[in-house]
Enzyme design. Structure first.
Site, PDB file in Angstrom:
ATOM      1  N   GLY A  10      27.524  35.354  41.534  1.00 49.77           N
ATOM      2  CA  GLY A  10      28.491  36.446  41.697  1.00 49.77           C
ATOM      3  C   GLY A  10      29.063  36.893  40.368  1.00 49.77           C
ATOM      4  CB  ALA A  11      28.425  39.513  38.077  1.00 48.04           C
ATOM      5  N   GLY A  12      31.578  39.109  40.013  1.00 51.98           N
ATOM      6  CA  GLY A  12      32.834  39.809  40.290  1.00 51.98           C
ATOM      7  C   GLY A  12      33.871  39.352  39.280  1.00 51.98           C
ATOM      8  CE1 TYR A  13      38.721  42.753  38.732  1.00 57.42           C
ATOM      9  CE2 TYR A  13      38.075  42.621  41.033  1.00 57.42           C
ATOM     10  CZ  TYR A  13      38.551  43.347  39.959  1.00 57.42           C
ATOM     11  OH  TYR A  13      38.851  44.665  40.134  1.00 57.42           O
ATOM     12  CD  GLU A 170      46.218  48.791  46.173  1.00 59.75           C
ATOM     13  OE1 GLU A 170      45.032  48.435  46.096  1.00 59.75           O
ATOM     14  OE2 GLU A 170      47.020  48.738  45.209  1.00 59.75           O
ATOM     15  CG  ASP A 301      38.420  37.153  47.385  1.00 55.06           C
ATOM     16  OD1 ASP A 301      39.387  36.848  46.669  1.00 55.06           O
ATOM     17  OD2 ASP A 301      38.147  38.334  47.704  1.00 55.06           O
ATOM     18  CB  ALA A 318      41.478  40.746  41.116  1.00 56.87           C
ATOM     19  CD  GLN A 319      48.436  38.002  39.278  1.00 54.74           C
ATOM     20  OE1 GLN A 319      49.305  37.777  38.480  1.00 54.74           O
ATOM     21  NE2 GLN A 319      48.704  38.561  40.424  1.00 54.74           N
ATOM     22  CE  LYS A 379      46.861  48.647  41.996  1.00 52.63           C
ATOM     23  NZ  LYS A 379      46.868  47.379  42.718  1.00 52.63           N
TER      24      LYS A 379
HETATM   25  P1  FAD Z   1      34.420  39.868  43.801  1.00 52.58           P
HETATM   26  O1  FAD Z   1      35.163  40.404  42.658  1.00 52.58           O
HETATM   27  O2  FAD Z   1      34.465  40.648  45.073  1.00 52.58           O
HETATM   28  O3  FAD Z   1      32.892  39.672  43.364  1.00 52.58           O
HETATM   29  C1  FAD Z   1      31.894  39.126  44.196  1.00 52.58           C
HETATM   30  C2  FAD Z   1      30.546  39.428  43.541  1.00 52.58           C
HETATM   31  O4  FAD Z   1      29.523  38.707  44.225  1.00 52.58           O
HETATM   32  C3  FAD Z   1      30.144  40.899  43.627  1.00 52.58           C
HETATM   33  O5  FAD Z   1      29.630  41.329  42.385  1.00 52.58           O
HETATM   34  C4  FAD Z   1      29.049  40.918  44.696  1.00 52.58           C
HETATM   35  O6  FAD Z   1      28.090  41.944  44.500  1.00 52.58           O
HETATM   36  C5  FAD Z   1      28.416  39.555  44.493  1.00 52.58           C
HETATM   37  N1  FAD Z   1      27.740  39.037  45.671  1.00 52.58           N
HETATM   38  C6  FAD Z   1      28.224  38.992  46.941  1.00 52.58           C
HETATM   39  N2  FAD Z   1      27.326  38.384  47.754  1.00 52.58           N
HETATM   40  C7  FAD Z   1      26.277  38.064  46.972  1.00 52.58           C
HETATM   41  C8  FAD Z   1      25.043  37.383  47.227  1.00 52.58           C
HETATM   42  N3  FAD Z   1      24.735  36.931  48.443  1.00 52.58           N
HETATM   43  N4  FAD Z   1      24.187  37.188  46.199  1.00 52.58           N
HETATM   44  C9  FAD Z   1      24.488  37.642  44.944  1.00 52.58           C
HETATM   45  N5  FAD Z   1      25.636  38.278  44.648  1.00 52.58           N
HETATM   46  C10 FAD Z   1      26.521  38.484  45.648  1.00 52.58           C
HETATM   47  N6  FAD Z   1      43.549  41.807  44.126  1.00 52.58           N
HETATM   48  C11 FAD Z   1      44.529  41.881  43.186  1.00 52.58           C
HETATM   49  O7  FAD Z   1      44.800  40.884  42.481  1.00 52.58           O
HETATM   50  N7  FAD Z   1      45.214  43.052  42.977  1.00 52.58           N
HETATM   51  C12 FAD Z   1      44.922  44.186  43.660  1.00 52.58           C
HETATM   52  O8  FAD Z   1      45.552  45.224  43.436  1.00 52.58           O
HETATM   53  C13 FAD Z   1      43.894  44.156  44.640  1.00 52.58           C
HETATM   54  N8  FAD Z   1      43.548  45.273  45.299  1.00 52.58           N
HETATM   55  C14 FAD Z   1      42.483  45.249  46.153  1.00 52.58           C
HETATM   56  C15 FAD Z   1      42.070  46.433  46.764  1.00 52.58           C
HETATM   57  C16 FAD Z   1      40.977  46.459  47.610  1.00 52.58           C
HETATM   58  C17 FAD Z   1      40.537  47.750  48.220  1.00 52.58           C
HETATM   59  C18 FAD Z   1      40.278  45.246  47.891  1.00 52.58           C
HETATM   60  C19 FAD Z   1      39.060  45.242  48.813  1.00 52.58           C
HETATM   61  C20 FAD Z   1      40.670  44.046  47.300  1.00 52.58           C
HETATM   62  C21 FAD Z   1      41.782  44.032  46.435  1.00 52.58           C
HETATM   63  N9  FAD Z   1      42.197  42.857  45.788  1.00 52.58           N
HETATM   64  C22 FAD Z   1      43.210  42.900  44.859  1.00 52.58           C
HETATM   65  C23 FAD Z   1      41.512  41.564  46.047  1.00 52.58           C
HETATM   66  C24 FAD Z   1      40.467  41.305  44.947  1.00 52.58           C
HETATM   67  O9  FAD Z   1      39.613  42.400  44.826  1.00 52.58           O
HETATM   68  C25 FAD Z   1      39.654  40.050  45.238  1.00 52.58           C
HETATM   69  O10 FAD Z   1      40.536  38.986  45.439  1.00 52.58           O
HETATM   70  C26 FAD Z   1      38.701  39.748  44.071  1.00 52.58           C
HETATM   71  O11 FAD Z   1      37.744  40.761  43.955  1.00 52.58           O
HETATM   72  C27 FAD Z   1      38.009  38.397  44.253  1.00 52.58           C
HETATM   73  O12 FAD Z   1      37.161  38.153  43.164  1.00 52.58           O
HETATM   74  P2  FAD Z   1      35.795  37.355  43.394  1.00 52.58           P
HETATM   75  O13 FAD Z   1      35.241  37.063  42.044  1.00 52.58           O
HETATM   76  O14 FAD Z   1      36.005  36.221  44.329  1.00 52.58           O
HETATM   77  O15 FAD Z   1      34.858  38.389  44.174  1.00 52.58           O
END
Ligand code: FAD
Length: 405
Positions: A10-13, A170, A301, A318-319, A379
Site C-alpha cells: 500500500g502506497a497510501g499515507y 466534508e 486504517d 491520515a494523521q 485545512k
Molecule cells: P490509504 O491512504 O487509503 O492508502 C491505501 C493504499 O493501498 C492505496 O494506495 C490503495 O490503492 C492501496 N491498496 C488498497 N488495496 C490494495 C491491494 N489489495 N493491493 C495493493 N494495493 C492496495 N483523515 C484525516 O486525518 N484528516 C482528514 O481530513 C480526512 N479526511 C478524509 C476524507 C475522506 C473523503 C476520506 C475517505 C477519508 C478521510 N480521512 C481523513 C481518513 C484518511 O484518509 C485515512 O485514515 C488514511 O487514508 C489511511 O491511510 P492508509 O495508509 O491506511 O490508507
C-alpha cells in the site's frame, strides 16, 4: 550474507511514509525495500470527497509514486495483493507472489455497510480515485439528462448521503458548492434539487465540539442540505433508500444517487489471511506489530489503537497513519540492525479540521477552536503539510492548495 527484504503493501499515507523514511535511514547494503501498490500513483484519500463532488479534478488528487521514491533504494511493484501467508512469509499478488522478511501492511480501509440490504449494490462509496470519478460523472449525468429524459425526473435531482460523520459532512460541503454550478450548466432549477443527509446516530459529527457542529449544520442547511438525524437507512434499492425512525415508521426516499459515507473497516485482506482483527482492523502492539507476528507491522486504517483516556479506539485518520509510518520505519531499521528495543507508538493529535466546502471549515488545531476562512486556511495547510512530509517542497509546489481566499 543475504540482505533482509522489507515489503510494504500500500502506497497510501502510511505506506509511503514508511518507504520514504526507510529510503533515508537504510543503506542499499543493509536491506532490500519493495513497495507494492495497486496503481502506479498515490492518491490523497483525504481529498477524495472533492473529486467525488467534482469540485477538484481527480488528477489533482493523485501523483506518480516514482516521483517520491528513490528507485535506487526502493523497488516499486505495481500489483494487487490478495492474501498474506504469514507462515510462509509471502504475499500472494494477483499476478505472482513476493516473499518477505519484514512486512508492512498499509492497505487502507473499505466501506462498512453493517449488513444493510442493497447498500453494496445500489450505493456509491468514496474509496478511491475510480470511485470518486464514477460518483462525479454519475451526478453530472443526472443533471445532464434531467431536461432530455421525461422519466424519473425528481429522483435525478435527489442526492442522499448516508452518514453525518467526517467524510459525509466534508462531501456535503463540496456538493453544496457544486450543485449551483451544475444547475447553471444544465438549465436546472436549483429549488428542485434535494441534498439529504441521513444519519442513524442522534447527532452530527460525533466527538466534535457542539458549537462547531452547530456552525457546520447551519452552514450546510443554508446551502440547501436537509438533515434527517436519528434516522437509519434500512435498505438501498435501485430507486433510492428506505429509512426508518423506529420499527414501524418507514419511508421511501427516491433518489438516483446514494453515497454511503457512514463507516469503514480495515482491508478485507487482513481477515482473508487469518490475521486476528475486529472489522478488518488489527489491535496492534505498542511497537505496531501484529500480536504473535514478530515481522508483521500493521499501520493506518488496518490497525486499531486504543485511546486510553476514553478507552475507545482512535478513529482511523491520515494523521495517525503518517505518524505510524514514521515509527514503523524506525522500528524496522532497528530490527535489521539487530536491536531489540523498539519504539512505542503514541498518537500526537495536533487537531482536526473538517472542511465545509472550499472556503469554509470547522476545527480545533493546537487546542484552538476555529471556523470559517481561518479554519479553511488551516485545512489547506494540513493538506500541504501531508504533501511536504512525503515529497518535500517540490511536491507541495506541484500539488499543493494555495487558493486560500
Ligand atoms: P490509504 O491512504 O487509503 O492508502 C491505501 C493504499 O493501498 C492505496 O494506495 C490503495 O490503492 C492501496 N491498496 C488498497 N488495496 C490494495 C491491494 N489489495 N493491493 C495493493 N494495493 C492496495 N483523515 C484525516 O486525518 N484528516 C482528514 O481530513 C480526512 N479526511 C478524509 C476524507 C475522506 C473523503 C476520506 C475517505 C477519508 C478521510 N480521512 C481523513 C481518513 C484518511 O484518509 C485515512 O485514515 C488514511 O487514508 C489511511 O491511510 P492508509 O495508509 O491506511 O490508507
Amino acid at each position: 550474507m543475504r540482505k533482509p527484504k522489507i515489503v510494504i503493501l500500500g502506497a497510501g499515507y502510511g505506506g509511503l511514509m514508511v518507504a520514504t523514511r526507510l529510503q533515508k535511514s537504510v543503506g542499499t547494503n543493509e536491506a532490500e525495500i519493495v513497495l507494492v501498490n495497486k496503481n502506479d500513483y498515490h492518491y490523497e484519500t483525504t481529498w477524495l470527497h472533492e473529486a467525488s463532488a467534482g469540485t477538484l479534478h481527480h488528477d489533482r488528487v493523485r501523483y506518480d509514486i516514482k516521483d517520491v521514491i528513490d528507485r535506487n533504494k526502493v523497488e516499486f511493484v505495481q500489483g494487487t495483493a490478495l492474501e498474506i501467508k504469514t507462515e510462509e512469509k509471502k504475499v500472494i499478488l494477483e499476478s505472482g507472489e513476493i516473499d518477505y522478511d519484514y512486512l508492512v501492511v498499509s492497505l487502507g480501509a473499505e466501506p462498512e455497510t453493517f449488513g444493510i440490504k442493497g447498500l453494496k449494490e445500489h450505493a456509491f462509496s468514496i474509496v478511491n480515485v475510480n470511485a470518486a470519478r464514477q460518483i462525479r460523472e454519475h451526478i453530472e449525468y443526472q443533471f445532464a439528462t434531467y431536461n432530455t429524459d421525461a422519466e424519473k425526473k425528481d429522483e435525478r435531482l435527489t442526492i442522499v448521503v448516508g452518514g453525518a460523520g467526517f467524510t459525509g459532512i466534508e462531501f456535503l460541503g463540496e456538493l453544496a458548492n457544486r450543485v449551483p454550478e451544475l444547475c447553471k450548466e444544465y438549465d436546472v432549477d436549483y429549488h428542485k434539487v434535494k441534498i439529504i443527509c441521513v444519519e442513524a446516530a442522534p447527532m452530527v459529527l460525533p466527538g466534535f465540539d457542539p458549537e462547531l457542529v452547530n456552525y457546520a449544520v447551519s452552514h450546510l442547511e443554508k446551502k440547501g442540505v436537509q438533515f434527517m438525524i436519528g434516522t437509519a437507512i434500512k435498505e438501498a434499492t435501485p430507486e433510492g433508500i428506505i429509512v426508518g425512525k423506529g420499527e414501524d415508521e418507514v419511508e421511501e426516499i427516491k433518489a438516483a444517487t446514494v453515497v454511503w459515507a457512514a463507516g469503514v473497516r480495515g482491508n478485507s485482506i487482513i481477515e482473508n489471511s487469518g490475521i486476528e482483527a475486529m472489522r478488518g482492523r488489527v489491535k496492534v502492539q505498542p511497537d505496531l506489530r501484529a500480536p504473535g507476528h514478530d515481522n508483521l507491522f500493521i499501520i493506518g486504517d488496518c490497525s486499531l489503537i486504543i485511546n486510553e483516556e476514553i478507552n475507545r479506539p482512535y478513529p482511523p485518520t491520515a494523521q495517525i497513519a503518517m505518524q505510524q509510518g514514521e515509527v514503523c520505519a524506525r522500528n524496522i531499521t532497528a530490527l535489521i540492525r539487530n536491536k531489540t528495543e523498539l519504539e512505542t507508538f503514541t498518537p500526537d493529535i495536533k487537531g482536526t479540521v473538517c472542511s465545509l466546502g472550499e472556503h469554509d471549515a470547522i476545527g480545533v488545531a493546537f487546542g484552538k477552536k476555529m471556523v470559517g476562512t481561518k479554519a479553511s486556511f488551516m485545512k489547506k495547510m494540513i493538506d500541504n503539510r501531508a504533501l511536504y512530509m512525503v515529497g518535500g517542497p517540490s511536491l507541495v509546489l506541484k500539488k499543493g492548495k494555495f487558493n486560500v481566499l
